[in-house]
Design an enzyme around this catalytic site. Structure first.
Site, PDB file in Angstrom:
ATOM      1  N   GLU A 196       0.823  -1.219   0.000  1.00  0.00           N
ATOM      2  CA  GLU A 196       0.000   0.000   0.000  1.00  0.00           C
ATOM      3  C   GLU A 196       0.857   1.270   0.000  1.00  0.00           C
ATOM      4  OE1 GLU A 196      -2.293  -1.598   3.379  1.00  0.00           O
ATOM      5  OE2 GLU A 196      -4.076  -0.976   2.271  1.00  0.00           O
ATOM      6  N   GLU A 241      -3.697  -9.742   3.480  1.00  0.00           N
ATOM      7  CA  GLU A 241      -4.499  -9.513   4.685  1.00  0.00           C
ATOM      8  C   GLU A 241      -5.619 -10.530   4.864  1.00  0.00           C
ATOM      9  OE1 GLU A 241      -3.357  -7.168   2.690  1.00  0.00           O
ATOM     10  OE2 GLU A 241      -2.751  -5.389   3.803  1.00  0.00           O
TER      11      GLU A 241
HETATM   12  N1  T1G Z   1       4.444  -8.204  11.746  1.00  0.00           N
HETATM   13  C1  T1G Z   1       5.252  -8.577  12.767  1.00  0.00           C
HETATM   14  N2  T1G Z   1       6.072  -9.625  12.694  1.00  0.00           N
HETATM   15  C2  T1G Z   1       6.111 -10.311  11.548  1.00  0.00           C
HETATM   16  C3  T1G Z   1       5.299  -9.975  10.440  1.00  0.00           C
HETATM   17  C4  T1G Z   1       4.437  -8.857  10.584  1.00  0.00           C
HETATM   18  N3  T1G Z   1       3.630  -8.472   9.595  1.00  0.00           N
HETATM   19  N4  T1G Z   1       5.556 -10.848   9.451  1.00  0.00           N
HETATM   20  C5  T1G Z   1       6.498 -11.686   9.922  1.00  0.00           C
HETATM   21  N5  T1G Z   1       6.827 -11.374  11.172  1.00  0.00           N
HETATM   22  C6  T1G Z   1       7.825 -12.028  12.035  1.00  0.00           C
HETATM   23  C7  T1G Z   1       7.461 -13.481  12.283  1.00  0.00           C
HETATM   24  O1  T1G Z   1       6.583 -13.616  13.374  1.00  0.00           O
HETATM   25  C8  T1G Z   1       8.817 -14.086  12.557  1.00  0.00           C
HETATM   26  O2  T1G Z   1       9.159 -13.763  13.867  1.00  0.00           O
HETATM   27  C9  T1G Z   1       9.738 -13.312  11.634  1.00  0.00           C
HETATM   28  O3  T1G Z   1       9.041 -12.094  11.324  1.00  0.00           O
HETATM   29  C10 T1G Z   1      10.051 -14.018  10.339  1.00  0.00           C
HETATM   30  O4  T1G Z   1       8.838 -14.437   9.742  1.00  0.00           O
HETATM   31  C11 T1G Z   1      -3.215  -1.707   6.946  1.00  0.00           C
HETATM   32  C12 T1G Z   1      -1.943  -3.340   8.705  1.00  0.00           C
HETATM   33  C13 T1G Z   1       7.003 -11.827   5.400  1.00  0.00           C
HETATM   34  C14 T1G Z   1       6.581 -13.798   3.885  1.00  0.00           C
HETATM   35  O5  T1G Z   1       0.264 -10.793   6.516  1.00  0.00           O
HETATM   36  O6  T1G Z   1       3.744 -13.695   5.270  1.00  0.00           O
HETATM   37  O7  T1G Z   1      -0.343  -4.730   6.424  1.00  0.00           O
HETATM   38  O8  T1G Z   1       9.452 -16.039  14.721  1.00  0.00           O
HETATM   39  O9  T1G Z   1       9.216 -16.931   9.979  1.00  0.00           O
HETATM   40  O10 T1G Z   1       9.109 -17.555   6.177  1.00  0.00           O
HETATM   41  O11 T1G Z   1      -3.305  -3.364   5.318  1.00  0.00           O
HETATM   42  O12 T1G Z   1       6.324 -13.691   7.620  1.00  0.00           O
HETATM   43  O13 T1G Z   1      11.431 -14.695  14.043  1.00  0.00           O
HETATM   44  O14 T1G Z   1      10.115 -14.052  16.069  1.00  0.00           O
HETATM   45  O15 T1G Z   1       7.306 -16.005   8.601  1.00  0.00           O
HETATM   46  O16 T1G Z   1      10.739 -15.667   5.615  1.00  0.00           O
HETATM   47  C15 T1G Z   1      -0.035  -8.069   6.190  1.00  0.00           C
HETATM   48  C16 T1G Z   1       2.819 -11.852   7.136  1.00  0.00           C
HETATM   49  C17 T1G Z   1      -0.166  -7.389   7.498  1.00  0.00           C
HETATM   50  C18 T1G Z   1       2.626 -10.747   6.177  1.00  0.00           C
HETATM   51  C19 T1G Z   1       8.333 -13.907   5.708  1.00  0.00           C
HETATM   52  N6  T1G Z   1       1.196  -8.805   6.191  1.00  0.00           N
HETATM   53  N7  T1G Z   1       4.148 -12.392   7.047  1.00  0.00           N
HETATM   54  O17 T1G Z   1       8.283 -15.293   5.780  1.00  0.00           O
HETATM   55  O18 T1G Z   1       9.736 -15.753   7.849  1.00  0.00           O
HETATM   56  S1  T1G Z   1      -1.663  -6.522   7.581  1.00  0.00           S
HETATM   57  C20 T1G Z   1       1.250 -10.133   6.325  1.00  0.00           C
HETATM   58  C21 T1G Z   1       4.507 -13.314   6.140  1.00  0.00           C
HETATM   59  C22 T1G Z   1      -1.337  -4.977   7.028  1.00  0.00           C
HETATM   60  C23 T1G Z   1      -2.538  -2.925   6.378  1.00  0.00           C
HETATM   61  C24 T1G Z   1      -2.372  -3.972   7.407  1.00  0.00           C
HETATM   62  C25 T1G Z   1       5.868 -13.917   6.294  1.00  0.00           C
HETATM   63  C26 T1G Z   1       6.932 -13.354   5.306  1.00  0.00           C
HETATM   64  P1  T1G Z   1      10.099 -14.674  14.738  1.00  0.00           P
HETATM   65  P2  T1G Z   1       8.691 -15.876   9.060  1.00  0.00           P
HETATM   66  P3  T1G Z   1       9.512 -16.128   6.304  1.00  0.00           P
END
Ligand code: T1G
Length: 692
Positions: free
Chosen positions: A105, A125
């Site tokens: 975004e 999301e």
């Molecule tokens: N926030 C906080 N921590 C996150 C995170 C996030 N969005 N995504 C990953 N982590 C942490 C995760 O818990 C782990 O922590 C470490 O990073 C590595 O992740 C308005 C508000 C990016 C593809 O849904 O899909 O934006 O275990 O083991 O396999 O619209 O993480 O090391 O302590 O998964 O390389 C939308 C979710 C949010 C993305 C990486 N975003 N993340 O995968 O490593 S909504 C998502 C993923 C939003 C707006 C709203 C995957 C990854 P720890 P990992 P990975």
């Protein structure tokens, strides 16, 4: 507080680099720093253009999941993005790694977007039960059209650089040096008026394509709210100005944030990442394995072989004789041919994967492997013989695993000279597809073996959950209670089709009786016959499967089972229903009708009660681990967060009342778990046992 944004200038381009490890989530600190930096750049005479990029492995994974559910703090992401869009100086965003959610975004607010050739972008999301909440549902359709936008928003899938360029989501792909090419792009915009995407009209959709996409999203939603809200919001981008569409999106975002569905999905996201973390393994370094041996090339063995080959391991596949080995190889090859037909791999990939496969009938060759997994006939005596043989053939350092689904591991461990290298790796069929891997820890399994198994799970891209040893481990033990409860209800007036319909309405892809028909009733029958001698007559037992099998009703493969099959279509069979009724009457139990909700509650209570016993016995370490097993191995609806999370949401008090009722009725067949009663009396719920 650590610096989350680094700012410097490259000539007239100000570079704002997000640096918030591990994934540059757009936490409050990041939003504040970016907002201020964009603001500052407006008044700096030396700055004529701005580049926003990310440090480390990824641009940003989007909103910070750990902030979700807490009161939002300023500056809000939509305000930051509006500020970016309104910038008088051109802003370019450079995406690498994964530009997800809020990260995508931010790019939509910028004036141009460039992506690294191996970068991915998406709005995931919905996978958390949410929608883009910072303009994504309103800006994306304006950029790439409503049909493609709805597809991306409702599926949450990530797309690669070339697809992003084809869709018009990016202006350029950086083939060599993202940073340098992005700065060049920004420099090229200096002095030009920058168009605002939010002021552009969404291009009209072709009605047929739009209708087809809407129908697809509705079909695939299966109970999930977020994709359906996506239809509504993307539609609004066609009819409403951005200034009205965006507040609607924001409202929907917060409604969804507070929904049970989103809570459940977020719980699973975090549970998946916690599952492998055990305090006792914190300082244990896993072994790095390359060569895996698999004994048995049946359905399980060949599926496991493909799972390892796909993850880049070398695999030795062992069978007793040439005929069995040939059949196994055909199975492996068949799985690859199917993958080609469905477009998942190409011929080169097939050949490449198969080049890492060594088939053999000589078990002694397994000495070259670092891990040997047995996937032979499910019979303890046969497995014990095999273990004795392996003890003489393999070096003491070779890890040995059994793929058994319910046999006791301890006698197998006894058969080995160094049992610390022995454990269970319980794959689910089809093993190359199913996400779940139960790692079964026997009494003497060593920490290094355990830690290595978790590392293997990660390499196989599976959700690996550690289970202790008990009949059926975590998953099959709960499944048995679930099925038993369904059969008990048949004795009290419910029909198979009613139970299936109720559980499908709950969110299972298929009801339990339809699943049994698919798997074949003869397996359960054989097992029942085996266990008959040791069954306690005081246990509540429902012999209906025996009656069906005695009539040759083995399920779908024989054309009839719990249902009849007409041209492959499942239909209720009056003969079975009459049989169920007659049996029910013969038990002397009171007969009544069941509502769908009553069926669901009884089934879920049975699962949760067993889950509580599993926790109480230390078989599972955390309730969240049980949730992962049921969601990833047994089709429990992910948007309910798994049975234990769902129980918390329903209220444990109510669940305990149902459990007590069931105990009163089923006697020895069902006993209330002490942990469930204890949690209720101390006014806690399962989530308090998940740890921080
Ligand atoms: N926030 C906080 N921590 C996150 C995170 C996030 N969005 N995504 C990953 N982590 C942490 C995760 O818990 C782990 O922590 C470490 O990073 C590595 O992740 C308005 C508000 C990016 C593809 O849904 O899909 O934006 O275990 O083991 O396999 O619209 O993480 O090391 O302590 O998964 O390389 C939308 C979710 C949010 C993305 C990486 N975003 N993340 O995968 O490593 S909504 C998502 C993923 C939003 C707006 C709203 C995957 C990854 P720890 P990992 P990975």
């Amino acid at each position: 507080m650590p610096e989350v944004l680094r700012v410097w200038r490259d000539g007239e381009v100000a570079v704002l680099e997000i640096d918030n490890p591990p994934v540059n989530a757009t936490s409050q600190a990041v939003r504040r720093a970016l907002f201020d930096a964009v603001q500052r750049a407006q008044s700096e005479p030396e700055t004529l253009a701005i580049l926003i990029c990310g440090a480390g492995r990824t641009f940003t994974a989007g909103g910070d999941i750990t902030e979700f559910g807490k009161p939002p703090r300023e500056p809000h992401l939509p305000d930051l993005i509006n500020r970016i869009e309104e910038s008088a100086k051109p802003i370019v965003v450079a995406w690498h790694g994964t530009a997800l959610g809020g990260g995508c975004e931010i790019g939509l607010g910028a004036h141009k977007r460039i992506i690294a050739k191996d970068g991915f972008v998406g709005l995931p999301e919905v996978k958390l039960g949410l929608l883009p909440g910072a303009g994504g549902t309103q800006r994306l359709p304006r950029l790439i059209g409503p049909v493609a936008a709805l597809d991306l928003i409702a599926t949450g899938r990530m797309i690669g650089a070339e697809e992003a360029l084809r869709l018009g989501l990016v202006d350029a792909i950086a083939w060599k040096d993202l940073r340098a090419e992005a700065i060049e792009l920004a420099r090229g915009l200096i002095g030009q008026m920058q168009p605002r995407l939010s002021l552009r009209a969404t291009p009209a959709a072709e009605p047929e394509a739009w209708q087809a996409m809407v129908a697809k999203v509705n079909r695939e939603a299966r109970g999930r709210i977020a994709p359906q809200r996506a239809i509504e919001l993307v539609s609004q981008s066609l009819t409403l100005p951005f200034s009205l569409g965006q507040p609607n999106e924001r409202r929907a975002f917060f409604e969804l944030m507070n929904s049970e569905q989103s809570r459940g999905l977020r719980h699973l996201f975090l549970a998946e990442r916690e599952a492998g973390k055990r305090p006792e393994l914190a300082n244990v370094i896993p072994r790095d394995l390359h060569q895996i041996g698999i004994i048995g090339a049946g359905t399980m063995g060949s599926g496991i072989a493909v799972a390892f080959l796909d993850a880049g391991f070398k695999v030795m596949l062992v069978e007793a004789d040439d005929t069995a080995l040939q059949a196994g190889l055909e199975r492996v090859n068949g799985l690859y041919l199917r993958a080609i037909r469905s477009g998942r791999i190409d011929e080169d990939t097939r050949l490449n994967r198969l080049s890492n496969l060594v088939p053999t009938t000589e078990m002694s060759r397994l000495a070259a492997c670092e891990l040997v997994i047995e996937a032979i006939f499910e019979e303890l005596g046969v497995k014990l013989e095999l273990m004795k043989k392996l003890a003489t053939l393999l070096p003491a350092s070779t890890l040995i695993a059994t793929n058994t689904s319910y046999l006791d591991l301890e006698p197998m461990a006894d058969a080995l000279p160094s049992p610390e290298r022995f454990l269970g790796l319980h794959f689910f069929s089809p093993a190359h597809v199913m996400k779940l891997l139960e790692i079964v820890r026997a009494r003497r399994t060593g920490l290094q073996a355990l830690s290595t198994a978790l590392a293997i799970g990660r390499k196989l891209k599976k959700i690996a959950v550690i289970s202790g040893v008990c009949e059926g481990f975590i998953g099959n033990r709960i499944l048995a209670k679930f099925r038993a409860q369904c059969e008990f209800m048949l004795e009290e007036g419910a029909l198979p089709r009613e139970i299936d319909a109720a559980m499908e309405a709950f969110g299972l892809a298929m009801g339990p009786f339809a699943v049994q028909d698919l798997a074949g009733l003869d397996i359960a029958w054989a097992r029942r016959k085996r266990l008959a001698a040791t069954r306690d007559p005081a246990d509540r037992d429902v012999p209906l499967v025996d009656r069906l099998c005695e009539q040759g009703r083995f399920g779908q493969k024989s054309g009839k089972g719990w249902y009849a099959y007409e041209n492959g279509r499942r239909v209720p069979d009056p003969a079975v229903e009459a049989m169920v009724r007659a049996h029910a009457a013969s038990t002397g139990r009171p007969q009544r009708s069941f509502s769908a909700q009553e069926i669901q509650t009884r089934v879920v209570t049975a699962m949760v009660n067993e889950g509580a016993k599993i926790l109480g016995e230390g078989i599972a370490a955390r309730p969240a681990d049980i949730d992962l097993v049921l969601v990833h191995g047994y089709g429990f609806p992910n948007w309910r967060g798994g049975p234990m999370h769902h129980a918390d949401a329903l209220g444990l008090k109510q669940m305990l009342a149902v459990a007590k009722d069931t105990e009163a009725r089923d006697g020895r067949g069902f006993q209330v778990a002490p942990l469930l009663a204890e949690l209720v009396s101390s006014q806690r719920n399962f989530s308090t046992l998940n740890g921080a």
